[in-house]
Write a protein that holds these residues in place. Sequence first.
Motif, PDB file in Angstrom:
ATOM      1  N   GLN A  17       1.375   5.244 -55.509  1.00 55.77           N
ATOM      2  CA  GLN A  17       0.076   5.903 -55.390  1.00 55.77           C
ATOM      3  C   GLN A  17       0.218   7.226 -54.635  1.00 55.77           C
ATOM      4  OE1 GLN A  17      -2.954   4.923 -56.627  1.00 55.77           O
ATOM      5  NE2 GLN A  17      -1.841   3.293 -57.666  1.00 55.77           N
ATOM      6  N   ILE A  18      -0.711   8.146 -54.861  1.00 56.65           N
ATOM      7  CA  ILE A  18      -0.714   9.440 -54.172  1.00 56.65           C
ATOM      8  C   ILE A  18      -1.796   9.403 -53.097  1.00 56.65           C
ATOM      9  CG2 ILE A  18      -1.111  11.916 -54.440  1.00 56.65           C
ATOM     10  CD1 ILE A  18      -0.010  11.664 -57.280  1.00 56.65           C
ATOM     11  N   TYR A  19      -1.413   9.794 -51.884  1.00 55.58           N
ATOM     12  CA  TYR A  19      -2.315   9.806 -50.730  1.00 55.58           C
ATOM     13  C   TYR A  19      -2.392  11.203 -50.142  1.00 55.58           C
ATOM     14  CZ  TYR A  19      -1.887   4.758 -50.980  1.00 55.58           C
ATOM     15  OH  TYR A  19      -1.919   3.464 -51.413  1.00 55.58           O
ATOM     16  N   VAL A  20      -3.473  11.474 -49.422  1.00 61.21           N
ATOM     17  CA  VAL A  20      -3.657  12.749 -48.737  1.00 61.21           C
ATOM     18  C   VAL A  20      -3.131  12.595 -47.313  1.00 61.21           C
ATOM     19  CG1 VAL A  20      -5.366  14.437 -47.948  1.00 61.21           C
ATOM     20  CG2 VAL A  20      -5.686  13.270 -50.124  1.00 61.21           C
ATOM     21  N   THR A  21      -2.417  13.623 -46.839  1.00 64.45           N
ATOM     22  CA  THR A  21      -1.898  13.576 -45.474  1.00 64.45           C
ATOM     23  C   THR A  21      -2.963  14.037 -44.489  1.00 64.45           C
ATOM     24  OG1 THR A  21      -1.040  15.828 -45.588  1.00 64.45           O
ATOM     25  CG2 THR A  21       0.451  14.056 -46.245  1.00 64.45           C
ATOM     26  N   ARG A  22      -2.767  13.702 -43.207  1.00 66.71           N
ATOM     27  CA  ARG A  22      -3.685  14.129 -42.157  1.00 66.71           C
ATOM     28  C   ARG A  22      -3.335  15.517 -41.617  1.00 66.71           C
ATOM     29  NH1 ARG A  22      -6.837   9.636 -40.159  1.00 66.71           N
ATOM     30  NH2 ARG A  22      -5.897   7.706 -40.901  1.00 66.71           N
ATOM     31  N   PHE A  23      -2.394  16.176 -42.252  1.00 69.96           N
ATOM     32  CA  PHE A  23      -2.041  17.524 -41.833  1.00 69.96           C
ATOM     33  C   PHE A  23      -3.212  18.457 -42.114  1.00 69.96           C
ATOM     34  CE2 PHE A  23       2.308  15.973 -43.215  1.00 69.96           C
ATOM     35  CZ  PHE A  23       2.687  15.614 -41.933  1.00 69.96           C
ATOM     36  N   GLN A  24      -3.207  19.608 -41.455  1.00 69.47           N
ATOM     37  CA  GLN A  24      -4.300  20.558 -41.617  1.00 69.47           C
ATOM     38  C   GLN A  24      -4.436  21.024 -43.067  1.00 69.47           C
ATOM     39  OE1 GLN A  24      -3.964  23.872 -38.987  1.00 69.47           O
ATOM     40  NE2 GLN A  24      -6.103  24.386 -39.158  1.00 69.47           N
ATOM     41  N   THR A  25      -3.321  21.068 -43.782  1.00 67.30           N
ATOM     42  CA  THR A  25      -3.356  21.514 -45.177  1.00 67.30           C
ATOM     43  C   THR A  25      -3.780  20.407 -46.133  1.00 67.30           C
ATOM     44  OG1 THR A  25      -1.012  20.993 -45.366  1.00 67.30           O
ATOM     45  CG2 THR A  25      -1.592  23.270 -44.831  1.00 67.30           C
ATOM     46  N   GLY A  26      -3.718  19.137 -45.701  1.00 66.76           N
ATOM     47  CA  GLY A  26      -4.128  18.021 -46.557  1.00 66.76           C
ATOM     48  C   GLY A  26      -3.265  17.877 -47.794  1.00 66.76           C
ATOM     49  N   GLU A  27      -1.958  17.917 -47.616  1.00 67.06           N
ATOM     50  CA  GLU A  27      -1.046  17.840 -48.752  1.00 67.06           C
ATOM     51  C   GLU A  27      -1.069  16.464 -49.405  1.00 67.06           C
ATOM     52  OE1 GLU A  27       2.839  19.539 -48.386  1.00 67.06           O
ATOM     53  OE2 GLU A  27       2.246  20.576 -46.554  1.00 67.06           O
ATOM     54  N   MET A  28      -0.707  16.439 -50.677  1.00 67.81           N
ATOM     55  CA  MET A  28      -0.630  15.190 -51.429  1.00 67.81           C
ATOM     56  C   MET A  28       0.786  14.626 -51.281  1.00 67.81           C
ATOM     57  SD  MET A  28      -3.653  15.195 -52.531  1.00 67.81           S
ATOM     58  CE  MET A  28      -3.934  14.151 -53.911  1.00 67.81           C
ATOM     59  N   ILE A  43       3.901  -1.463 -40.332  1.00 63.86           N
ATOM     60  CA  ILE A  43       4.558  -0.365 -41.036  1.00 63.86           C
ATOM     61  C   ILE A  43       5.305   0.516 -40.039  1.00 63.86           C
ATOM     62  CG2 ILE A  43       4.196   1.694 -42.445  1.00 63.86           C
ATOM     63  CD1 ILE A  43       1.770   0.264 -43.656  1.00 63.86           C
ATOM     64  N   LEU A  44       6.577   0.738 -40.302  1.00 61.96           N
ATOM     65  CA  LEU A  44       7.418   1.592 -39.457  1.00 61.96           C
ATOM     66  C   LEU A  44       7.377   3.034 -39.951  1.00 61.96           C
ATOM     67  CD1 LEU A  44       9.473   1.801 -37.138  1.00 61.96           C
ATOM     68  CD2 LEU A  44      11.243   1.269 -38.803  1.00 61.96           C
ATOM     69  N   CYS A  45       7.557   3.232 -41.257  1.00 55.74           N
ATOM     70  CA  CYS A  45       7.504   4.575 -41.824  1.00 55.74           C
ATOM     71  C   CYS A  45       7.312   4.509 -43.339  1.00 55.74           C
ATOM     72  CB  CYS A  45       8.761   5.372 -41.477  1.00 55.74           C
ATOM     73  SG  CYS A  45      10.267   4.694 -42.183  1.00 55.74           S
ATOM     74  N   PHE A  46       6.943   5.667 -43.880  1.00 54.50           N
ATOM     75  CA  PHE A  46       6.779   5.817 -45.323  1.00 54.50           C
ATOM     76  C   PHE A  46       7.865   6.743 -45.849  1.00 54.50           C
ATOM     77  CE2 PHE A  46       2.187   5.342 -44.099  1.00 54.50           C
ATOM     78  CZ  PHE A  46       2.010   4.110 -44.671  1.00 54.50           C
ATOM     79  N   LEU A  61       7.829   9.950 -43.441  1.00 54.82           N
ATOM     80  CA  LEU A  61       6.521  10.268 -42.874  1.00 54.82           C
ATOM     81  C   LEU A  61       6.052   9.121 -41.991  1.00 54.82           C
ATOM     82  CD1 LEU A  61       4.390  12.564 -43.131  1.00 54.82           C
ATOM     83  CD2 LEU A  61       3.282  11.193 -44.857  1.00 54.82           C
ATOM     84  N   ASN A  62       5.516   9.453 -40.818  1.00 50.56           N
ATOM     85  CA  ASN A  62       4.983   8.433 -39.906  1.00 50.56           C
ATOM     86  C   ASN A  62       3.750   7.771 -40.508  1.00 50.56           C
ATOM     87  OD1 ASN A  62       6.902   8.873 -37.955  1.00 50.56           O
ATOM     88  ND2 ASN A  62       5.653  10.313 -36.806  1.00 50.56           N
ATOM     89  N   PRO A  63       3.499   6.491 -40.192  1.00 50.89           N
ATOM     90  CA  PRO A  63       2.362   5.781 -40.792  1.00 50.89           C
ATOM     91  C   PRO A  63       0.998   6.347 -40.413  1.00 50.89           C
ATOM     92  CG  PRO A  63       3.611   4.335 -39.332  1.00 50.89           C
ATOM     93  CD  PRO A  63       4.335   5.613 -39.401  1.00 50.89           C
ATOM     94  N   ASP A  64       0.896   7.023 -39.270  1.00 52.17           N
ATOM     95  CA  ASP A  64      -0.408   7.564 -38.874  1.00 52.17           C
ATOM     96  C   ASP A  64      -0.706   8.902 -39.540  1.00 52.17           C
ATOM     97  OD1 ASP A  64       1.555   8.917 -37.461  1.00 52.17           O
ATOM     98  OD2 ASP A  64       0.309   9.177 -35.681  1.00 52.17           O
TER      99      ASP A  64
END
Length: 91
Positions: A17-28, A43-46, A61-64
């Motif tokens: 699945q494709i998720y949006v990141t919490r970064f300021q740019t909101g990358e996919m 979850i340890l990491c993605f 990528l970190n889980p948060d």
Amino acid sequence: MKKIVKKEIELPFEIGQIYVTRFQTGEMFKLTNIEYRKKDNSILCFYGIYQNSIGLGICLLNPDRLIPKSIVEEVEENVCEHCGKVLKLNE
């Protein structure tokens, strides 16, 4: 008094699945693997691929840092007429 309350339910992460990141740019970010801790199975990491930078390959990528997908469910609950708090009745 009964009132319809909207509750947001977070769905578990799914590989592919494709998720949006919490970064300021909101990358996919397309999820390719999930690594879990052995002790508590959290979850340890993605691992996945940034959709705008496919040339980077698989990244960690970190889980948060990922926003989970969610659904909104409408539930009918008992609410106090005066203060508006949700009442929990013993069944």
